[in-house]
Scaffold this active site. Structure first.
Site, PDB file in Angstrom:
ATOM      1  N   CYS A 194      52.671  35.673  37.933  1.00 20.93           N
ATOM      2  CA  CYS A 194      51.310  36.480  37.745  1.00 20.93           C
ATOM      3  C   CYS A 194      51.283  37.709  36.989  1.00 20.93           C
ATOM      4  O   CYS A 194      52.167  38.511  37.367  1.00 20.93           O
ATOM      5  CB  CYS A 194      50.579  36.645  39.128  1.00 20.93           C
ATOM      6  SG  CYS A 194      49.010  37.155  39.474  1.00 20.93           S
ATOM      7  N   HIS A 234      45.465  28.545  40.546  1.00 21.95           N
ATOM      8  CA  HIS A 234      45.967  29.854  40.619  1.00 21.95           C
ATOM      9  C   HIS A 234      44.562  30.922  40.360  1.00 21.95           C
ATOM     10  O   HIS A 234      44.714  31.788  41.039  1.00 21.95           O
ATOM     11  CB  HIS A 234      47.002  30.289  39.300  1.00 21.95           C
ATOM     12  CG  HIS A 234      47.424  31.436  39.388  1.00 21.95           C
ATOM     13  ND1 HIS A 234      48.804  31.680  39.606  1.00 21.95           N
ATOM     14  CD2 HIS A 234      47.132  32.844  38.979  1.00 21.95           C
ATOM     15  CE1 HIS A 234      49.266  33.015  39.706  1.00 21.95           C
ATOM     16  NE2 HIS A 234      48.108  33.683  39.171  1.00 21.95           N
ATOM     17  N   GLU A 235      43.913  30.561  39.150  1.00 22.88           N
ATOM     18  CA  GLU A 235      42.750  31.549  38.962  1.00 22.88           C
ATOM     19  C   GLU A 235      41.827  31.370  39.903  1.00 22.88           C
ATOM     20  O   GLU A 235      41.089  32.625  40.464  1.00 22.88           O
ATOM     21  CB  GLU A 235      42.299  31.112  37.693  1.00 22.88           C
ATOM     22  CG  GLU A 235      43.040  31.498  36.412  1.00 22.88           C
ATOM     23  CD  GLU A 235      43.740  32.750  36.563  1.00 22.88           C
ATOM     24  OE1 GLU A 235      43.386  33.633  36.565  1.00 22.88           O
ATOM     25  OE2 GLU A 235      45.162  32.656  36.245  1.00 22.88           O
ATOM     26  N   HIS A 266      42.822  33.468  42.828  1.00 22.76           N
ATOM     27  CA  HIS A 266      42.443  34.938  42.611  1.00 22.76           C
ATOM     28  C   HIS A 266      41.142  35.331  43.017  1.00 22.76           C
ATOM     29  O   HIS A 266      40.801  36.602  43.742  1.00 22.76           O
ATOM     30  CB  HIS A 266      42.748  35.349  41.016  1.00 22.76           C
ATOM     31  CG  HIS A 266      43.950  35.843  40.592  1.00 22.76           C
ATOM     32  ND1 HIS A 266      44.622  36.906  41.232  1.00 22.76           N
ATOM     33  CD2 HIS A 266      44.854  35.203  39.623  1.00 22.76           C
ATOM     34  CE1 HIS A 266      45.911  36.871  40.586  1.00 22.76           C
ATOM     35  NE2 HIS A 266      45.962  35.994  39.711  1.00 22.76           N
TER      36      HIS A 266
HETATM   37 ZN    ZN Z   1      47.692  35.509  38.622  1.00 21.78          ZN
END
Ligand code: ZN
Length: 176
Positions: free
Chosen positions: A103, A145-146, A149
């Site tokens: 990341c 993953h996003e 976030h």
């Molecule tokens: Zn990330």
């Protein structure tokens, strides 16, 4: 250089807010998207970035289609930057696999994370048009993953195994 926030920053732990329809296409939002693209362009190993990573508490992420093409031979989609506003994962395959992840906000840790191998994502693009797309492989991993976030989650929260990249590997990656 566009500054990318690192994991101790509180904004990375917040639930990002949805973007209003009337904000889409404004100079302010377009500037944020442009800054995200700049930040991504400056990182050799970054394929995607979420708004909180540059300090904007908004539900928005950008993927570099060209880098994705290089990293995943099976990706047949477009190049350029893909913008996803207010993304929602509609479906996730029950089948998961252990994938390697890093990341831009967690330098320089890498780890193994279990991710669904296929997902369907719904979002708006930068013009405010509805997009719904299925993804597998690396793009499916990126979507998960996003969206994490935007919910204040970092991959290190989910990783079974974590390791640090050596200085030599970092130098190699940065081309120094
Ligand atoms: Zn990330």
């Amino acid at each position: 250089m566009q500054h990318i926030l690192q994991r101790e920053q509180p904004v990375l732990r917040e639930i990002a807010r949805s973007i209003l329809t009337e904000e889409i296409g404004t100079a302010k939002l377009d500037k944020i998207i442009a800054d995200m693209e700049t930040a991504l362009g400056e990182q050799k190993d970054g394929i995607a970035i979420a708004a909180p990573q540059i300090g904007e508490n908004l539900r928005l992420f950008v993927v570099s289609g060209s880098l994705l093409k290089k990293a995943d031979k099976n990706y047949r989609g477009e190049g350029g930057y893909l913008v996803f506003i207010n993304p929602e994962i509609l479906k996730k395959s029950r089948e998961k696999s252990d994938v390697e992840e890093g990341c831009l906000s967690v330098r320089w840790l890498y780890g193994k994370v279990k991710r669904s191998i296929r997902v369907t994502l719904r979002a708006l693009n930068e013009k405010g048009e509805k997009v719904e797309r299925g993804a597998s492989g690396l793009l499916a991993q990126i979507f998960q993953h996003e969206v994490d976030h935007l919910n204040g989650i970092l991959f290190t929260d989910k990783a079974d195994e974590l390791w640090e990249m050596s200085e030599e590997e970092i130098r190699e990656l940065q081309g120094k």
